[in-house]
Enzyme design. Structure first.
Site, PDB file in Angstrom:
ATOM      1  N   THR A   1       9.401  -9.286   2.327  1.00  0.00           N
ATOM      2  CA  THR A   1       9.158  -9.098   3.756  1.00  0.00           C
ATOM      3  C   THR A   1       9.937 -10.177   4.484  1.00  0.00           C
ATOM      4  O   THR A   1       9.651 -11.371   4.319  1.00  0.00           O
ATOM      5  CB  THR A   1       7.659  -9.242   4.079  1.00  0.00           C
ATOM      6  OG1 THR A   1       6.927  -8.309   3.284  1.00  0.00           O
ATOM      7  CG2 THR A   1       7.399  -8.967   5.547  1.00  0.00           C
TER       8      THR A   1
ATOM      9  N   LYS B   1       7.381  -2.029   8.465  1.00  0.00           N
ATOM     10  CA  LYS B   1       6.394  -2.955   7.888  1.00  0.00           C
ATOM     11  C   LYS B   1       5.754  -3.835   8.974  1.00  0.00           C
ATOM     12  O   LYS B   1       4.538  -3.971   9.039  1.00  0.00           O
ATOM     13  CB  LYS B   1       7.110  -3.815   6.830  1.00  0.00           C
ATOM     14  CG  LYS B   1       6.393  -5.059   6.398  1.00  0.00           C
ATOM     15  CD  LYS B   1       5.565  -4.860   5.171  1.00  0.00           C
ATOM     16  CE  LYS B   1       4.747  -6.106   4.873  1.00  0.00           C
ATOM     17  NZ  LYS B   1       3.802  -5.920   3.812  1.00  0.00           N
TER      18      LYS B   1
ATOM     19  N   LYS C   1       2.371 -14.677   8.735  1.00  0.00           N
ATOM     20  CA  LYS C   1       3.815 -14.523   8.506  1.00  0.00           C
ATOM     21  C   LYS C   1       4.315 -13.213   9.129  1.00  0.00           C
ATOM     22  O   LYS C   1       5.310 -13.197   9.856  1.00  0.00           O
ATOM     23  CB  LYS C   1       4.106 -14.530   6.998  1.00  0.00           C
ATOM     24  CG  LYS C   1       5.563 -14.208   6.678  1.00  0.00           C
ATOM     25  CD  LYS C   1       5.855 -14.009   5.199  1.00  0.00           C
ATOM     26  CE  LYS C   1       7.282 -13.482   5.024  1.00  0.00           C
ATOM     27  NZ  LYS C   1       7.697 -13.282   3.661  1.00  0.00           N
TER      28      LYS C   1
HETATM   29  P1  NAD Z   1       5.567 -15.846  -4.345  1.00  0.00           P
HETATM   30  O1  NAD Z   1       5.737 -17.133  -3.620  1.00  0.00           O
HETATM   31  O2  NAD Z   1       4.462 -15.695  -5.325  1.00  0.00           O
HETATM   32  O3  NAD Z   1       6.951 -15.445  -5.085  1.00  0.00           O
HETATM   33  C1  NAD Z   1       8.229 -15.758  -4.617  1.00  0.00           C
HETATM   34  C2  NAD Z   1       9.041 -16.222  -5.810  1.00  0.00           C
HETATM   35  O4  NAD Z   1      10.400 -16.458  -5.398  1.00  0.00           O
HETATM   36  C3  NAD Z   1       8.544 -17.538  -6.409  1.00  0.00           C
HETATM   37  O5  NAD Z   1       8.228 -17.340  -7.779  1.00  0.00           O
HETATM   38  C4  NAD Z   1       9.714 -18.506  -6.222  1.00  0.00           C
HETATM   39  O6  NAD Z   1       9.873 -19.426  -7.282  1.00  0.00           O
HETATM   40  C5  NAD Z   1      10.890 -17.544  -6.154  1.00  0.00           C
HETATM   41  N1  NAD Z   1      12.060 -18.093  -5.483  1.00  0.00           N
HETATM   42  C6  NAD Z   1      12.131 -18.807  -4.340  1.00  0.00           C
HETATM   43  N2  NAD Z   1      13.409 -19.126  -4.062  1.00  0.00           N
HETATM   44  C7  NAD Z   1      14.160 -18.596  -5.051  1.00  0.00           C
HETATM   45  C8  NAD Z   1      15.553 -18.586  -5.340  1.00  0.00           C
HETATM   46  N3  NAD Z   1      16.433 -19.179  -4.524  1.00  0.00           N
HETATM   47  N4  NAD Z   1      15.978 -17.964  -6.464  1.00  0.00           N
HETATM   48  C9  NAD Z   1      15.080 -17.361  -7.303  1.00  0.00           C
HETATM   49  N5  NAD Z   1      13.765 -17.340  -7.089  1.00  0.00           N
HETATM   50  C10 NAD Z   1      13.305 -17.959  -5.976  1.00  0.00           C
HETATM   51  O7  NAD Z   1       5.445 -14.734  -3.191  1.00  0.00           O
HETATM   52  P2  NAD Z   1       4.902 -13.229  -3.350  1.00  0.00           P
HETATM   53  O8  NAD Z   1       3.459 -13.179  -2.976  1.00  0.00           O
HETATM   54  O9  NAD Z   1       5.363 -12.683  -4.649  1.00  0.00           O
HETATM   55  O10 NAD Z   1       5.674 -12.528  -2.138  1.00  0.00           O
HETATM   56  C11 NAD Z   1       7.045 -12.153  -2.237  1.00  0.00           C
HETATM   57  C12 NAD Z   1       7.413 -11.363  -1.001  1.00  0.00           C
HETATM   58  O11 NAD Z   1       6.571 -10.207  -0.908  1.00  0.00           O
HETATM   59  C13 NAD Z   1       7.220 -12.113   0.311  1.00  0.00           C
HETATM   60  O12 NAD Z   1       8.296 -11.799   1.178  1.00  0.00           O
HETATM   61  C14 NAD Z   1       5.904 -11.597   0.840  1.00  0.00           C
HETATM   62  O13 NAD Z   1       5.814 -11.661   2.248  1.00  0.00           O
HETATM   63  C15 NAD Z   1       5.954 -10.167   0.362  1.00  0.00           C
HETATM   64  N6  NAD Z   1       4.627  -9.528   0.208  1.00  0.00           N
HETATM   65  C16 NAD Z   1       3.614 -10.195  -0.408  1.00  0.00           C
HETATM   66  C17 NAD Z   1       2.375  -9.582  -0.536  1.00  0.00           C
HETATM   67  C18 NAD Z   1       1.234 -10.285  -1.229  1.00  0.00           C
HETATM   68  O14 NAD Z   1       0.105  -9.800  -1.124  1.00  0.00           O
HETATM   69  N7  NAD Z   1       1.467 -11.374  -1.937  1.00  0.00           N
HETATM   70  C19 NAD Z   1       2.175  -8.290  -0.034  1.00  0.00           C
HETATM   71  C20 NAD Z   1       3.246  -7.614   0.563  1.00  0.00           C
HETATM   72  C21 NAD Z   1       4.465  -8.258   0.687  1.00  0.00           C
END
Ligand code: NAD
Length: 290
Positions: free
Chosen positions: A87, A162, A237
Site C-alpha cells: 500500500t 484501496k 497510514k
Molecule cells: P512488514 O513490515 O511486516 O513487512 C515489510 C517487509 O519489507 C519487512 O520484512 C522488511 O524487512 C522488508 N523491507 C523493507 N525494506 C526493504 C528493502 N529495501 N528490501 C527488501 N525488503 C525490505 O509489513 P506488512 O504488514 O507485511 O505490510 C506490507 C505492506 O502491505 C504495507 O504496504 C502495508 O501497508 C500493506 N498491508 C498490510 C496489511 C496488514 O494487515 N499488515 C494489510 C493490507 C496491506
C-alpha cells in the site's frame, strides 16, 4: 512461473509461501525477515528479480518501493511483470509503473485488503491498476494468494481504490464508535442499539460485520481485548495516503481529514498504537465533550 518476491514480512511472507506451495518457483529477498517455507533465498533484490517472469514487492511505503524499483528494474528481463502489492501513495505507484514500462517491462499495482489472516489463508482481495496484458499475466498468481482480484483501470488505480475504500472504513468506524458511546450516555442498551441500527439505515460493515462493542453483534477484535485485526496505525497510514492523494487531486474530503486527525491523535498520543482500529469505542467511552 519463476517469481521474485521482495518484502517477506507479515504479509509478504505468507503470500510467497502460498505461491511456492502452489508449485511456482519463488526466489525471495528481505532485509530482515526469514525465508518462508519453499522460498529460495536471494542475496540481493536484484538477484531475486533476475530471470523472473513476475516480480512481486510487498514493502512498507512508497519511498522504499521507489528505491527497490531502482535496483530491480535494470535486472528484470524484457516483458516481465513488476507487480507491487504494497500500500503506497498513488504518485509512487504511477512513477514506478512508468519507470518499469520505459524499461520494456509490464507493471501493475495490486494492493490488498484482508490483512495477515487473509494473507496466510490465501483469501486476500486485490485491487489492480495497469494494462489488461499485465493483469492477465499476474491474475493466476493473485488467485492463489487471494479470493478476488478486481481490475480497476490504469496504473495507480489499484492504490486509488484501496485508499478510497479505507477512507470510508475509517470514517464509518469512527461514526459507529461515537454513536455507541453516545447511546451509552443516553442510557440506550448496546444490544438494543445494535438490533436497531444493524437492520436500519445506519447499518454498515463496521456495525454489522466488525461490531466494535464487545459481546455484541459480529465476533470481532472487540471480543479479544481489541488485539488487531487491523491495527490503528495501519488505518492511520491509509488515511494519510488518502489525504495526500486528495491534496494532489484537489479533492475536498473533510470527513477523511477528520478521521485522519482522530486516528493520529489516538495512535500518537492516546495509546492506540498496537490496538485494533475499532478500539475507538473505548476511547470515546472515556471522553466527554471537553
Ligand atoms: P512488514 O513490515 O511486516 O513487512 C515489510 C517487509 O519489507 C519487512 O520484512 C522488511 O524487512 C522488508 N523491507 C523493507 N525494506 C526493504 C528493502 N529495501 N528490501 C527488501 N525488503 C525490505 O509489513 P506488512 O504488514 O507485511 O505490510 C506490507 C505492506 O502491505 C504495507 O504496504 C502495508 O501497508 C500493506 N498491508 C498490510 C496489511 C496488514 O494487515 N499488515 C494489510 C493490507 C496491506
Amino acid at each position: 512461473m519463476n517469481i521474485g518476491f521482495i518484502g517477506l514480512g507479515n504479509m509478504g511472507g505468507p503470500m510467497a509461501a502460498n505461491l511456492a506451495a502452489a508449485g511456482h518457483s519463488v526466489k525471495g529477498f528481505d532485509l530482515a525477515a526469514p525465508m518462508p517455507e519453499g522460498v529460495t533465498k536471494a542475496a540481493t533484490a536484484a538477484e531475486a528479480a533476475t530471470g523472473a517472469d513476475v516480480v512481486i514487492t510487498m514493502l512498507p511505503n512508497g519511498a522504499i518501493l521507489r528505491s527497490v524499483a531502482d535496483e530491480i528494474i535494470p535486472a528484470m528481463q524484457a516483458g516481465a511483470v513488476f507487480a507491487d502489492c504494497s500500500t503506497v501513495d498513488v504518485e509512487s505507484a504511477r512513477a514506478v509503473a512508468e519507470q518499469a514500462m520505459k524499461a520494456g517491462l509490464l507493471a501493475i499495482d495490486a494492493p490488498v485488503s484482508g490483512g495477515i489472516t487473509g494473507a496466510a489463508a490465501g483469501t486476500l482481495t486485490f485491487m489492480a491498476g495497469g494494462s489488461e496484458e499485465a493483469f492477465d499475466i499476474v491474475k493466476p498468481l493473485l488467485d492463489i494468494m487471494g479470493q478476488k482480484a478486481v481490475h480497476c483501470g490504469p496504473s495507480g488505480n489499484g492504490q486509488a481504490a484501496k485508499i478510497c475504500n479505507n477512507m470510508i472504513l475509517g470514517v464509518t468506524m469512527i461514526a459507529t464508535c461515537e454513536a455507541f458511546a453516545l447511546a451509552d450516555k443516553l442510557g440506550l442498551d448496546r444490544q438494543a442499539m445494535f438490533d436497531v441500527v444493524s437492520t436500519s439505515s445506519g447499518y454498515s460493515w463496521t456495525m454489522n460485520a466488525y461490531t466494535p462493542a464487545p459481546g455484541i453483534g459480529a465476533k470481532s477484535p472487540a471480543d479479544n481485548g481489541y488485539k488487531p485485526g487491523f491495527a490503528s496505525e495501519l488505518m492511520l497510514k491509509d488515511l494519510r495516503l488518502s489525504q495526500q492523494a486528495a491534496e494532489a487531486a484537489d479533492a475536498d474530503t473533510p470527513m477523511g481529514h477528520a478521521a485522519m486527525e482522530l486516528y493520529a491523535q489516538f495512535v500518537e498520543a492516546e495509546g492506540g498504537k498496537g490496538m485494533d482500529f475499532s478500539a475507538m469505542l473505548p476511547r470515546f467511552e472515556k471522553r466527554g465533550r471537553g
